[in-house]
Design an enzyme around this catalytic site. Structure first.
Site, PDB file in Angstrom:
ATOM      1  N   ASP A  52      25.776  40.040  46.600  1.00  0.00           N
ATOM      2  CA  ASP A  52      27.009  40.173  46.092  1.00  0.00           C
ATOM      3  C   ASP A  52      28.044  38.784  46.627  1.00  0.00           C
ATOM      4  O   ASP A  52      27.718  38.461  47.628  1.00  0.00           O
ATOM      5  CB  ASP A  52      27.828  41.417  47.111  1.00  0.00           C
ATOM      6  N   TYR A  57      35.085  33.421  47.422  1.00  0.00           N
ATOM      7  CA  TYR A  57      34.258  33.040  48.588  1.00  0.00           C
ATOM      8  C   TYR A  57      33.547  31.557  48.669  1.00  0.00           C
ATOM      9  O   TYR A  57      33.295  31.042  49.814  1.00  0.00           O
ATOM     10  CB  TYR A  57      32.938  34.076  48.730  1.00  0.00           C
ATOM     11  N   LYS A  82      32.751  38.299  41.451  1.00  0.00           N
ATOM     12  CA  LYS A  82      34.020  38.752  41.325  1.00  0.00           C
ATOM     13  C   LYS A  82      35.294  37.787  40.647  1.00  0.00           C
ATOM     14  O   LYS A  82      35.163  36.724  41.365  1.00  0.00           O
ATOM     15  CB  LYS A  82      34.745  39.435  42.506  1.00  0.00           C
ATOM     16  N   HIS A 106      38.579  41.248  41.480  1.00  0.00           N
ATOM     17  CA  HIS A 106      38.372  41.243  42.792  1.00  0.00           C
ATOM     18  C   HIS A 106      39.492  42.064  43.458  1.00  0.00           C
ATOM     19  O   HIS A 106      38.989  42.675  44.419  1.00  0.00           O
ATOM     20  CB  HIS A 106      38.702  39.836  43.335  1.00  0.00           C
TER      21      HIS A 106
END
Ligand code: NAP
Length: 293
Positions: A52, A57, A82, A106
């Site tokens: 994931d 990120y 996402k 997200h």
């Protein structure tokens, strides 16, 4: 039927999603995001076939590089990423892939930073507009399934009014202190698979006396007991560990008895531990009312 660690669930688009993913959030400090490549490689070695990540990120590149170095084939691994609510569809180039397995919005709110760097909500685009874009990505076969994250029943209801494709997955914070029973029931009724992030509830839940007692009895760790509770409730989970030993531990889970599951069910008191409102009652520019939380 409770899930077992090696199981997969079939999503509404017909594809199989492994029920345990290793997460890949890392702080934007030092070399942390580049190091995700190394611990994603150990996760593949430990047996994870679901990772994931997310554009925000800053770790999609590291995940893509880890897959290349692992020697695994692209089709052997399920990658969730996402899209932030600002339509910058850069994930495929970051990952170096032709497709992602699961592409999520997200969070429902679209945000920007003001001049002082503070996050503020913007009115355009709306998540309904972003969903139409993500549906295009799905139609172009750049994603095998599409879904949402951090969506409440309230916001799913708004989305479903105009959606051509029902989200395959809703990834939300979910652990013994925040069991999300209403949302789980609602999603089940719509064919939306619920996926738990922050599945452990961190040391706060790991140190709960009920969890510690079951762990001692089972000769397991508190994290294993909590993850087993999720599987007993047929919830897909995204634990994150950058440590090879703990990555293995999180795949080696005891099957809990009905009584143990009930004892853990009773810990629910709706407490958010990862993403919670700030001192003004806001999270990423939205009130709890807007979020429907
Ligand atoms: N959609 C969203 O908005 C959203 C939000 C948050 C997270 N996520 C996703 O979910 C993933 C996981 O979230 P999270 O990090 O909050 O989940 P978590 O797995 O509940 O917590 C991770 C923490 O637990 C520790 N840990 C892991 N396994 C352990 C074990 N067996 N025993 C003791 N400690 C253990 C980790 O340390 P070590 O790494 O040192 O083992 C880390 O400090 C993220 O990486 C991200 O991919 C999504």
């Amino acid at each position: 039927m409770p899930f077992l660690p090696g199981d997969s669930v079939t999503l509404s688009t017909g594809i199989q999603m492994p029920v345990i993913a290793n997460g890949s959030w890392a702080p934007p400090t030092g070399n942390a995001r580049a190091e995700v490549k190394n611990w994603t490689l150990t996760a593949f070695k430990a047996g994870y076939r679901h990772i994931d990540t997310a554009q925000v990120y800053g770790t999609e590149k590291s995940v893509g590089l880890a897959l290349k170095e692992s020697g695994l084939k692209r089709e052997d691994v399920f990658i969730t990423t996402k899209l932030p609510c600002n339509l910058s569809d850069e994930s495929l180039s970051n990952l170096g892939f032709d497709y992602v397995d699961l592409y999520l919005i997200h969070c429902p709110q679209c945000v920007d930073k003001d001049v002082s760097g503070k996050i503020k909500a913007v009115t355009s685009p709306t998540f309904v507009e972003v969903w139409a874009e993500i549906e295009n990505i799905f139609e172009q076969k750049k994603a095998k399934a599409i879904g949402v994250s951090n969506f409440s029943i309230k916001n799913l209801e708004i989305l479903l009014k105009t959606a051509k494709v029902v989200p395959a997955v809703n990834q939300v914070e979910l652990h013994p202190y925040l069991a999300q029973n209403d949302l789980r029931e609602y999603c089940k009724g719509k064919g939306i698979v619920i996926e738990a992030y922050t599945p452990s509830g961190y040391s706060k839940v790991r140190n709960d006396p009920v969890i510690v007692e079951i762990a001692q009895k089972r000769k397991a760790t508190p994290n294993q007991v909590i993850l087993s509770w999720h599987l007993a409730r047929e919830t897909v989970i995204v634990p994150k560990s950058e440590n090879e030993g703990r990555q293995k531990e999180n795949l080696d889970l005891p099957v809990l008895t009905e009584d143990e599951v009930k004892q853990i069910d009773a810990l629910d008191h709706g407490e958010r531990i990862c993403n919670k409102p700030d001192e003004h009652g806001m999270l990423w520019g939205w009130t709890m009312e807007q979020l429907g939380w």
